[in-house]
Enzyme design. Structure first.
Site, PDB file in Angstrom:
ATOM      1  N   HIS A 183      -3.980   3.990  -4.029  1.00  0.00           N
ATOM      2  CA  HIS A 183      -3.122   3.066  -2.981  1.00  0.00           C
ATOM      3  C   HIS A 183      -4.520   1.226  -2.610  1.00  0.00           C
ATOM      4  O   HIS A 183      -4.860   1.728  -3.193  1.00  0.00           O
ATOM      5  CB  HIS A 183      -3.388   3.154  -1.471  1.00  0.00           C
ATOM      6  CG  HIS A 183      -2.856   4.325  -1.031  1.00  0.00           C
ATOM      7  ND1 HIS A 183      -3.284   5.749   0.015  1.00  0.00           N
ATOM      8  CD2 HIS A 183      -1.599   5.516  -1.685  1.00  0.00           C
ATOM      9  CE1 HIS A 183      -2.259   6.429  -0.217  1.00  0.00           C
ATOM     10  NE2 HIS A 183      -1.324   6.451  -1.500  1.00  0.00           N
ATOM     11  N   LYS A 222       2.476   2.132   0.712  1.00  0.00           N
ATOM     12  CA  LYS A 222       1.387   3.084   1.864  1.00  0.00           C
ATOM     13  C   LYS A 222       0.341   1.466   1.649  1.00  0.00           C
ATOM     14  O   LYS A 222       0.001   2.109   2.645  1.00  0.00           O
ATOM     15  CB  LYS A 222       1.399   4.340   1.379  1.00  0.00           C
ATOM     16  CG  LYS A 222       2.541   4.947   1.433  1.00  0.00           C
ATOM     17  CD  LYS A 222       2.345   6.894   1.413  1.00  0.00           C
ATOM     18  CE  LYS A 222       1.950   7.264   0.073  1.00  0.00           C
ATOM     19  NZ  LYS A 222       2.962   6.757  -0.922  1.00  0.00           N
TER      20      LYS A 222
END
Ligand code: IMP
Length: 429
Positions: free
Chosen positions: A41, A16
């Site tokens: 992330h 992501k």
């Protein structure tokens, strides 16, 4: 132009970070709406790698970052992350980071309780990140959370801590773990208050102003649909709703503000922590996927379990998550494999089913039904157009689209931001 919400369509770690970074460069505001510093992330920009857990990915692109009320916020983790990215040359301060004043805080007692619980569960442990996420959400729905706004009212804070500790110290005593002294917590929070309060904001109003000014908002989901507390492989899930609908409540906007929902899925499957994983591979191919895909947790460094793409499960994630288009990542990890398998359903106690059932025993008994596809010998790494992909890779992608009942709108072919094939602009709705 629509807003966009990005959510994971498997068990997290779908890549992501890269997609959000790519979209963040075209948004005005990036909002985190659930989870906490259990998320990891990774963003690769030029020769710099940023590992973000709590900060909305937009901060790397100089965009306004917002931490919504649906997040659980560990103040110490936030300040450390700000220090870390500042050392990498980024500027993060109250002018480009706003935090919902009603966000619940993770206190030192939450990770302590998380770990004590996991130890008590022994073999049946969830495999949490040990960050205190679950206990912090429990306090939120138990209506005893300390929230960011409480730091501005020392008397309220003191009374709320009494109520909180009455609950927690009873639990810790029961688990044989040491109790928490109030003074330590109170002093710690009062010391943090001047550092945190400048970030506090009425986020719902700021987002409403942004909407009226026609700004583009990117809602950045953490974890993934199969870790959703309602729709995932319960109890082996995280403690928040990870579906796109959660963006509205977790940011303070109406459901119509969410816009296009983009689901992210890896071209194979991984899972970190315990719980059912029907298409898991326990063989050499599984090991190879883990090695090539660098499948180690960003937050905990744990090796991830690897398996074939589970189209049945992703289809379910598409439906409950509200996904309108998918991004398929890490296709290059499959380069050179002679054949590929896609899970299309399960056999459970002899019966063929096309969905993952809710009951734990049924989930654990699910045997995958595979469809076999031919692999490709060429490379997909770094491809920037469909024409650069081997024909078998295109077939694989098309078959996935068909099975999950959602179009693939983006293909990511390396961690590099520009190694992306775009079929449709999510911001165009
Ligand atoms: P918790 O969120 O720390 O309570 O962990 C609950 C489950 O969610 C565990 O299986 C974790 O490994 C998993 N989990 C939490 N955050 C992430 C993530 O960002 N990526 C992948 N798995 C996660």
């Amino acid at each position: 132009m629509a807003n966009v919400a990005v959510i994971g369509a498997q068990w997290g770690d779908e890549g992501k970070g890269k997609v959000v970074d790519w979209l963040a460069s075209r948004a005005d505001i990036v909002v985190r709406f659930q989870g906490g510093h259990n998320a990891g992330h990774t963003l690769v920009v030029g020769d710099q790698t940023y590992k973000l857990s709590l900060l909305p990915s937009g901060v790397v692109r100089g965009k306004l970052g917002i931490i919504g009320n649906g997040v659980v916020l560990d103040p110490q983790a936030l300040l450390s992350e700000i220090d870390k990215v500042t050392a990498q040359g980024l500027k993060v301060g109250p002018d480009n980071l706003r935090i919902a004043e009603n966000v619940p805080l993770i206190l030192p007692l939450h990770p302590a309780l998380d770990r004590a619980r996991e130890t008590a569960r022994g073999q049946d442990k969830i495999g949490t990140t040990g960050r205190g996420i679950g206990p912090a959400y429990e306090d939120k729905v138990g209506r005893r959370s300390i929230r960011l706004c409480d730091l501005a009212e020392p008397e309220t804070l003191s009374a709320k801590l009494d109520e909180l500790l009455l609950h927690h110290n009873s639990l810790l005593r029961g688990l044989g773990a040491p109790e928490f002294p109030k003074k330590e917590l109170l002093d710690g929070l009062l010391a943090l208050a001047p550092k945190l309060l400048p970030y506090a904001d009425t986020v719902w109003e700021r987002l409403d102003d942004a909407r009226q000014a026609g700004k583009r908002v990117l809602f950045e989901g953490a974890q993934a649909v199969m870790l959703d507390v309602d729709h995932g492989t319960y109890p082996y899930v995280t403690s928040s709703n990870t579906v796109a609908g959660s963006a509205a409540a977790g940011a303070g906007v109406g459901p119509d503000a969410i816009g296009f929902v983009l689901g992210i899925a890896k071209a194979y499957a991984t899972r970190v922590g315990s719980g059912p994983f029907p298409s898991e591979l326990h063989d050499e191919t599984g090991r190879l996927l883990g090695e090539r895909g660098h499948e180690f947790g960003t937050v905990t460094g744990r090796p991830r379990r690897c398996g074939w793409f589970d189209a049945c499960m992703v289809r379910q994630a598409v439906k409950v998550g509200g996904v309108k288009g998918l991004v398929l990542t890490k296709l290059d990890v499959l380069d050179g494999l002679p054949e590929l398998k896609i899970c299309t359903g399960y056999r459970i106690h002899g019966e063929v089913v096309k969905r993952l059932p809710a009951a734990f025993r049924a989930q654990a008994a699910a045997e995958p039904i595979f469809e076999t596809m031919q692999g490709w010998s060429g490379s997909t790494r770094g491809a920037r157009s469909y024409a650069e992909l081997p024909a078998e890779a295109v077939k694989y992608v098309r078959r996935i689209e068909e099975l999950v009942e959602a179009p693939i709108v983006l293909l990511s072919t390396s961690p590099e931001r520009d190694d992306t094939i775009m079929m449709r602009d999510p911001f165009a709705g």
